[in-house]
Design a protein around this motif. Structure first.
Motif, PDB file in Angstrom:
ATOM      1  N   UNK A  15       0.793  -1.228   0.000  1.00  0.00           N
ATOM      2  CA  UNK A  15       0.000   0.000   0.000  1.00  0.00           C
ATOM      3  C   UNK A  15       0.820   1.270   0.000  1.00  0.00           C
ATOM      4  N   UNK A  16       2.126   1.166  -0.253  1.00  0.00           N
ATOM      5  CA  UNK A  16       3.000   2.347  -0.179  1.00  0.00           C
ATOM      6  C   UNK A  16       3.032   3.034  -1.542  1.00  0.00           C
ATOM      7  N   UNK A  17       2.374   4.161  -1.638  1.00  0.00           N
ATOM      8  CA  UNK A  17       2.380   4.956  -2.861  1.00  0.00           C
ATOM      9  C   UNK A  17       3.324   6.141  -2.757  1.00  0.00           C
ATOM     10  N   UNK A  18       3.747   6.469  -1.529  1.00  0.00           N
ATOM     11  CA  UNK A  18       4.739   7.534  -1.353  1.00  0.00           C
ATOM     12  C   UNK A  18       5.518   7.254  -0.075  1.00  0.00           C
ATOM     13  N   UNK A  21      11.167   8.460   0.917  1.00  0.00           N
ATOM     14  CA  UNK A  21      11.978   9.068  -0.146  1.00  0.00           C
ATOM     15  C   UNK A  21      11.117   9.604  -1.274  1.00  0.00           C
ATOM     16  N   UNK A  22       9.784   9.486  -1.131  1.00  0.00           N
ATOM     17  CA  UNK A  22       8.881  10.021  -2.131  1.00  0.00           C
ATOM     18  C   UNK A  22       8.532   9.067  -3.247  1.00  0.00           C
ATOM     19  N   UNK A  23       8.868   7.789  -3.092  1.00  0.00           N
ATOM     20  CA  UNK A  23       8.614   6.819  -4.149  1.00  0.00           C
ATOM     21  C   UNK A  23       7.461   5.884  -3.798  1.00  0.00           C
ATOM     22  N   UNK A  24       6.860   5.327  -4.847  1.00  0.00           N
ATOM     23  CA  UNK A  24       5.928   4.225  -4.654  1.00  0.00           C
ATOM     24  C   UNK A  24       6.715   2.922  -4.643  1.00  0.00           C
ATOM     25  N   UNK A  25       6.167   1.923  -3.964  1.00  0.00           N
ATOM     26  CA  UNK A  25       6.753   0.589  -3.992  1.00  0.00           C
ATOM     27  C   UNK A  25       5.854  -0.320  -4.815  1.00  0.00           C
ATOM     28  N   UNK A 485       9.917   4.248  -9.163  1.00  0.00           N
ATOM     29  CA  UNK A 485       9.332   3.381  -8.154  1.00  0.00           C
ATOM     30  C   UNK A 485      10.421   2.464  -7.620  1.00  0.00           C
ATOM     31  N   UNK A 486      10.235   2.002  -6.416  1.00  0.00           N
ATOM     32  CA  UNK A 486      11.170   1.056  -5.812  1.00  0.00           C
ATOM     33  C   UNK A 486      10.572  -0.332  -5.942  1.00  0.00           C
ATOM     34  N   UNK A 487      11.228  -1.187  -6.701  1.00  0.00           N
ATOM     35  CA  UNK A 487      10.702  -2.517  -6.965  1.00  0.00           C
ATOM     36  C   UNK A 487      11.221  -3.518  -5.944  1.00  0.00           C
TER      37      UNK A 487
END
Length: 603
Positions: A15-18, A21-25, A485-487
């Motif tokens: 559920x992390x959209x921000x 560091x300001x990124x979505x996962x 995005x952070x994958x």
């Protein structure tokens, strides 16, 4: 900080959209059928098979990916434009007893490329003098002055490595003074190649080799195969054994890793097999440098090249004598190697101090203006007397900090001339933008890769350059933000962060662009016993709800939201990072390197 708008949210992992560091996962996407195929044909568990599929490895490529071989992946040297012409020119010069010199860039890739050719020539009982330009007085790449110097020294043929493909004016001068040149490079270049006997560059317009991810050292390695083939055809080896170029794979791997190239296909095989050769530590220079760094010999990993050997080799070109790295990698004299390694290690310590001072000054200057946090496509920052040897490293640090391309420029307060280097974000071609600025007449010199570029300019045109690049990269910035995005490869508990898990994923190594290092997520953990360390690092233990824990560290973040969240010691964090071997005092454990976190209290 949650943001339930846009495409990022649709596939948000945990559920992390921000994040902080300001990124979505998101979970790294993978095709279900390919996952099943890898499980069945390779005997992998689901998590590892998913990781393999998510890296674009198709069902029929799995075996070659996990066990790459040169036999299966080595390209035909003739598929490179001008490769046969280069081999012909070099062997013609050898047979004519011509005076051949090598002109190398001053970084690791240039040094490794030079050493590969030096060692091949040595196998034929031929010396190959090395010329490396001084970063401060000569700048990057060939120049008219350098060719005049080489001509005066008696050179008949100059082989440029890791440079030269965009040096049209300098090579035109070389032709004017009757200097023959062969160019071996991999950098972006103009449509019109420079005047030379051969210009070998997999990124040359019209080259159909399909090997554009190679570092210069990889291109030189293919050249050695072409030289062996042509020399064999001419009968030049006679009773002498043909040079076995596989013994020098460690140098090709060093260039590939330190130049941050895409580790896929042939380049992956070159790098993976090169690390195996490096593991024997037969190269006197690498062995001496490892000892000077206080590191233990053993199986070589990417971090040996990227974090232990590479920075020290680069230190010579950054703040010392530019030819130290090439000399270190090409010598067979253990005593000479030891002396050079000690000198490079000392220069690296000095480089760290200079880098830290420039980084601190640049951060203060930019963050005081808010230029890092606005809607601009990139950050350009300049300062008087900032050492040009460290601006590239600083740019990379600041790009990580601000998640946008950064160019750092050191200005000469007397002449007003600035020399700078930039690092980019995925999806933004900084090298092409810098080349466009040069073509527009804003820069005195400039060029590079998509992810890294260098420039020389009149400092009075700094605002003009900033405006030009912001306009040029504006559209790419929109796409890059969407891609930032952070994958994540897998969700695990702290108790599952074991050496066994780490070693199972090491089967995917070596890691780099196009084959990213595996990332793992921990959910609902607490950062216990957090400690702020010198350099802005934060060390802690990540403890799960069941009490199991893993040692962890986050680099250069104490003054950022990530560092503050960890130092607060409160629980309920979601964390993403990488597993690293922790062999301190024979521990044979793992450490979790934290890259990002999400604090639900900040929603």
């Amino acid at each position: 900080m949650a943001d339930d708008s846009g495409a990022k949210t649709l596939n948000a992992f945990l559920g992390v959209s921000q994040s902080l560091s300001g990124r979505a996962w998101r979970q790294r996407p993978a095709d279900a059928a390919t996952i099943r195929a890898h499980m069945q044909s390779l005997g992998l568990d689901e998590v590892l098979a998913r990781a393999l599929a998510s890296r674009g490895v198709s069902a029929d490529q799995g075996a070659n990916f996990l066990t790459p071989t040169l036999r299966a992946l080595f390209p035909d040297p003739s598929s490179f434009m001008d490769m046969d012409a280069a081999a012909t020119a070099i062997l013609d010069a050898i047979q004519a007893e011509a005076n051949i010199h090598i002109f190398a860039d001053y970084d690791v890739d240039g040094a490794a490329s030079a050493a590969l050719l030096v060692r091949w020539f040595r196998a034929l009982d031929r010396a190959l003098p090395i010329y490396v330009p001084d970063r401060l007085t000569e700048g990057y790449g060939p120049s008219a002055k350098a060719f005049d110097t080489l001509k005066a020294s008696g050179a008949d043929l100059v082989i440029t490595v890791d440079c030269g493909a965009a040096a049209n004016e300098a090579l035109a001068h070389a032709a004017a003074i009757a200097m023959n040149v062969v160019v071996i490079d991999h950098h972006l270049m103009r449509d019109e190649p420079p005047t030379a006997l051969a210009v070998v560059n997999p990124n040359r317009p019209g080259c159909n080799s399909g090997q554009g991810n190679l570092a210069a050292a990889g291109v030189v390695f293919v050249l050695l195969a072409a030289l062996n083939r042509e020399a064999r055809r001419r009968g030049l080896f006679g009773d002498r054994p043909e040079p076995d170029i596989r013994q020098w794979l460690d140098l090709a791997a060093l260039g590939a890793i330190c130049d941050v190239t895409g580790l896929t296909g042939f380049n992956r095989a070159l790098t993976g097999l090169g690390l195996k050769v490096m593991s024997d530590w037969r190269n006197p220079g690498l062995r001496a440098l490892l000892a000077a760094a206080g590191a233990e010999p053993g199986p070589a990993k990417s971090n040996h090249a990227g974090f232990i050997l590479g920075p020290r080799i680069n230190a010579g070109g950054r703040i010392g004598r530019s030819d130290l790295g090439a000399r270190l990698l090409s010598t067979d004299d253990p005593r000479e190697a030891e002396g050079l390694a000690v000198e490079l290690d000392a220069l690296n310590l000095s480089r760290r101090e200079v880098e830290r001072a420039v980084t601190d000054a640049a951060v203060r200057r930019v963050e005081a203006t808010g230029a890092h946090a606005d809607d601009s496509a990139l950050v350009v920052v300049a300062g008087d007397d900032w050492h040009p040897g460290v601006v590239g490293i600083v740019a990379g640090r600041l790009r990580e900090r601000w998640r946008k391309p950064v160019i750092v420029i050191g200005l000469d307060p007397v002449t007003g001339i600035g020399k700078g280097s930039g690092r980019s974000q995925p999806g933004m071609n900084l090298g092409r933008a810098i080349q466009a600025a040069w073509e527009a007449g804003i820069l005195m010199a400039g060029g590079g890769h998509a992810m890294a570029a260098g420039l020389t300019m009149d400092g009075a045109r700094l605002a003009e350059l900033t405006a030009f690049l912001n306009d040029r990269l504006a559209d790419e910035r929109v796409e890059a933000v969407a891609q930032d995005v952070l994958e994540v490869d897998a969700l695990i508990d702290p108790g599952a962060a074991t050496r066994t898990l780490f070693e199972s994923f090491e089967r995917l190594a070596p890691f780099g662009p196009a084959n990213p290092e595996p990332t793992f997520a921990l959910n609902g953990v607490q950062a216990r016993e957090p400690v702020a360390m010198n350099g802005g690092h934060v060390r802690c233990r990540l403890v799960g709800t069941d009490g199991a824990s893993v040692r962890a560290i986050a680099w250069r973040c104490a003054d950022l939201p990530l560092g503050r969240a960890l130092l607060s010691g409160q629980g309920g964090l979601s964390v993403v990072g990488r597993l690293k071997a922790d062999d301190w005092n024979g521990r044979k454990g793992v450490q979790f390197e934290i890259e990002d976190a999400f604090d639900p209290r900040m929603v």
